[in-house]
Design a protein around this motif. Sequence first.
Motif, short mmCIF file in Angstrom:
data_model
loop_
_atom_site.label_atom_id
_atom_site.label_comp_id
_atom_site.label_asym_id
_atom_site.label_seq_id
_atom_site.Cartn_x
_atom_site.Cartn_y
_atom_site.Cartn_z
N GLU A 156 2.45 28.15 97.62
CA GLU A 156 3.06 26.78 98.96
C GLU A 156 3.38 25.71 98.29
OE1 GLU A 156 4.13 27.58 101.82
OE2 GLU A 156 3.32 29.84 101.52
N LYS A 157 2.51 24.82 96.99
CA LYS A 157 2.69 23.50 96.79
C LYS A 157 4.24 23.84 95.97
CE LYS A 157 0.87 21.71 92.62
NZ LYS A 157 -0.02 21.55 91.08
N TYR A 158 4.30 24.47 95.55
CA TYR A 158 5.66 25.12 95.42
C TYR A 158 6.35 25.12 95.95
CZ TYR A 158 3.88 23.85 90.77
OH TYR A 158 3.05 22.69 89.65
N SER A 160 7.09 23.57 99.27
CA SER A 160 7.20 22.57 99.29
C SER A 160 8.12 21.50 98.82
CB SER A 160 5.81 22.42 100.23
OG SER A 160 5.09 21.21 98.95
N GLN A 161 8.27 21.85 97.23
CA GLN A 161 8.55 20.71 96.31
C GLN A 161 10.62 21.30 96.91
OE1 GLN A 161 7.20 19.95 93.18
NE2 GLN A 161 5.59 20.61 93.80
N THR A 164 15.34 22.57 100.32
CA THR A 164 15.90 23.33 101.93
C THR A 164 16.57 24.39 101.13
OG1 THR A 164 15.55 21.40 103.27
CG2 THR A 164 16.34 23.38 104.01
N ASN A 191 4.36 35.12 107.02
CA ASN A 191 4.97 33.92 106.49
C ASN A 191 6.53 34.38 105.74
OD1 ASN A 191 2.62 32.07 105.54
ND2 ASN A 191 1.97 33.82 105.51
N GLN A 193 9.43 33.08 105.58
CA GLN A 193 10.16 32.38 104.45
C GLN A 193 9.67 33.02 103.51
OE1 GLN A 193 7.58 31.64 105.94
NE2 GLN A 193 6.47 29.70 105.57
#
Length: 207
Positions: A156-158, A160-161, A164, A191, A193
């Motif tokens: 999730e850390k990556y 979010s970077q 879109t 999840n 996505q």
Amino acid sequence: MSNQVPTDGTLLPLMEEFYTIQGEGYHTGKAAYFIRLGGCDVGCHWCDVKESWDANLHPLTEADTIIANAKLYPAKTVVITGGEPLIYNLDYLTTGLQNSGIKTFMETSGAYPLSGSWDWICLSPKKFKAPLPSVIEAAGELKIIVFNKSDFEWAEKYASQMPTGRKLYLQPEWSKAEQMTPLIIEYVKANPQWEISLQTHKYLNIP
Ligand code: SF4
């Protein structure tokens, strides 16, 4: 490790090249010519191509020869992988491939500066050497190898970077697939996505 490799990208340490089916990620199931460059210092303990790590073991090969070899196959697509291909300047190789009508895909940890001209970049960041922002920005897909439970938070850390709209994949590390795949299934259901990527070439018993 790669001292003798010229920086103009005309000679590259080639570990192997072979025509097969892309087994993982967004382009799964498509025929492609794989170009595996030697040399990697990222040091993943579960790496399944440790023989790639020492670039000196792999012959410096003319990029023009690699391009000529790639042109022999019906699928006009290459996957450049390693090792860590971005250790080298890939401008000459990828421009030559694209000028020959061949699409250029890459598998990278993102740990080295981006070079080359790409139709698709699969970024598979590793805990041992963080990816550079320029590679995160250019990647079409993020593929996280799940080795243990803590890797979901790390993924999730990556995610979010990533810009879109980029594809997000969770892929069980091969030796942990039995334990991790059920967790990945539940994670993707909760999840959506994320999508699941499997190493289908290993199930198909092809390179
Ligand atoms: S980045 Fe890739 S080649 Fe390098 S150690 Fe990790 S899995 Fe192996």
